[in-house]
Design an enzyme around this catalytic site. Structure first.
Site, short mmCIF file in Angstrom:
data_model
loop_
_atom_site.label_atom_id
_atom_site.label_comp_id
_atom_site.label_asym_id
_atom_site.label_seq_id
_atom_site.Cartn_x
_atom_site.Cartn_y
_atom_site.Cartn_z
N ASP A 1 33.13 -38.45 -13.18
CA ASP A 1 34.17 -38.09 -12.23
C ASP A 1 34.88 -36.80 -12.63
OD1 ASP A 1 36.08 -39.00 -9.95
OD2 ASP A 1 37.42 -38.53 -11.62
N TYR B 1 40.99 -29.75 -11.30
CA TYR B 1 41.07 -29.82 -12.75
C TYR B 1 40.80 -28.42 -13.33
CZ TYR B 1 40.75 -34.91 -12.11
OH TYR B 1 40.96 -36.22 -11.72
N GLN C 1 40.53 -44.47 -5.73
CA GLN C 1 40.70 -44.19 -7.16
C GLN C 1 42.20 -44.16 -7.49
OE1 GLN C 1 39.86 -40.63 -10.37
NE2 GLN C 1 38.24 -41.08 -8.91
N SER D 1 42.72 -43.72 -15.92
CA SER D 1 43.70 -43.97 -16.97
C SER D 1 43.78 -45.43 -17.41
CB SER D 1 45.09 -43.49 -16.53
OG SER D 1 45.94 -43.28 -17.62
N PRO D 2 42.64 -46.10 -17.66
CA PRO D 2 42.68 -47.48 -18.12
C PRO D 2 43.31 -47.63 -19.50
CG PRO D 2 40.46 -46.62 -18.33
CD PRO D 2 41.25 -45.60 -17.55
N LEU D 3 43.36 -46.51 -20.25
CA LEU D 3 43.98 -46.54 -21.59
C LEU D 3 45.37 -45.92 -21.58
CD1 LEU D 3 40.91 -45.65 -23.84
CD2 LEU D 3 41.75 -47.88 -23.13
N GLY E 1 38.59 -41.17 -20.10
CA GLY E 1 38.32 -39.84 -20.64
C GLY E 1 37.96 -39.95 -22.11
N GLN F 1 34.67 -41.70 -29.19
CA GLN F 1 35.51 -42.42 -28.24
C GLN F 1 34.67 -42.99 -27.10
OE1 GLN F 1 38.31 -39.33 -27.22
NE2 GLN F 1 39.79 -40.01 -28.76
#
Length: 324
Positions: free
Chosen positions: A49, A54, A177, A206-208, A284, A290
């Site tokens: 994505d 951006y 989204q 932004s799940p984290l 991300g 990561q």
């Protein structure tokens, strides 16, 4: 890797997606971005994505170049349109002019012939909804776009769009989204039920919580050097999460994850994926390690007891609303 259908469509996306907001083309070196995308692809991630906004298209360029190494049919490429790309009166929004021109520009930047998922980055109150939906449908008819979706639209806006598309005989939207994580749960009340009814899947970002749910930020401690929060160019959103009560609760979540033998990041992503309406969690990554860590969240199954314990911890900060 596991895959889920995106809404009512036949498109299948990886449970873990790789996003590029605030990273690729911005704060992360190009080669590092390429390495992250390679690791993700090798681990089975097929959903990538980005957005034209951006860093004014720089992210699309990097993502497009990195994905050029792989067969086009093997990945799902998503980008967006809405935010200003110039100073002119028509250089923003969801008018037919801006949508068509920016789709062509995104295709050129990414070096592809079509976009798998083209998303309206926000709702445009200045443009008639039917104009926006017709423009999107025309792009699908032209073969430049395969599917269309939205980002951060309200339940009412999504309902209106679904009904308008039906009335006009247009192809339906298949995705939304929104931001969604343990600390930001607004979609649970209206957006998730509405999307389930209208056939839209969630590809959440932004799940984290901008890295807060990775465990790197501790209550009573200064921000680690080299972290996103220490970067003045991109820490506008993360700063609002850095509250002592929030970090104390995050510390308890990290202890819970450790007791399960997993990372806090994996617990957080697994918690997001517990929702059947979520098709993919877009995380991300500024380092390949990561990506590898996040992908393992697909293997985590949260028992009812664990979910109850998570709810108990989160109840301590009920009402927290970050700026994002």
């Amino acid at each position: 890797m596991k895959y889920r259908k995106l809404g009512r469509s036949g498109l299948k996306v990886s449970e873990i997606g790789l996003g590029s907001w605030l990273t690729y083309g911005t704060a992360v070196e190009k080669q590092t971005a390429v390495d992250c995308i390679k690791i993700a692809y090798d681990q089975g991630v097929n959903f990538f994505d980005t957005a034209n906004a951006y860093n004014k298209g720089a992210s699309e360029v990097v993502v497009g170049e990195a994905l050029r190494n792989y067969p086009r049919e093997s990945y799902v490429l998503a980008t967006k349109v809405f935010f200003p790309m110039g100073d002119g009166p028509n250089d923003k929004g969801l008018s037919r002019k801006h949508i068509i021109e920016q789709c062509n520009a995104s295709l050129a930047r990414m070096g592809v012939e079509y976009i798998d998922l083209y998303q309206c980055h926000r709702y445009d109150v200045d443009t008639p909804l039917d104009e926006t939906l017709r423009a999107l449908d025309d792009l699908v008819s032209q073969g430049k776009v395969l599917y269309t979706g939205v980002s951060e639209w309200t339940a009412a806006q999504i309902t209106d769009a679904a009904h308008t598309a039906k009335q006009l005989g247009l192809r339906p939207l298949i995705s939304n989204q929104p931001i969604y994580n343990m600390l930001v749960r607004y979609i649970e009340k209206e957006v998730l039920p509405t999307c389930e009814k209208e056939g839209l899947g969630q590809v959440v970002f932004s799940p984290l919580a901008q890295g807060i749910l990775s465990g790197k930020y501790k209550a009573g401690q200064s921000v680690p050097e080299g972290s996103r929060a220490s970067n003045q160019a991109i820490n506008r959103w993360i700063s609002s999460y850095l509250k002592e009560d929030v970090l104390r609760s995050v510390g308890k979540l990290e202890d819970l994850a450790a007791g399960l033998g997993i990372k806090l990041s994996q617990l957080a992503i697994a918690w997001v994926l517990r929702q059947p309406g979520v098709s993919s969690a877009i995380a991300g990554a500024s380092r390949p390690s990561q990506v590898e860590e996040n992908v393992k969240a697909c293997e985590v199954l949260l028992t009812p007891d664990v979910q109850q314990e998570i709810d108990s911890i989160l109840e301590e900060i009920n009402g927290f609303v970050p700026i994002w």
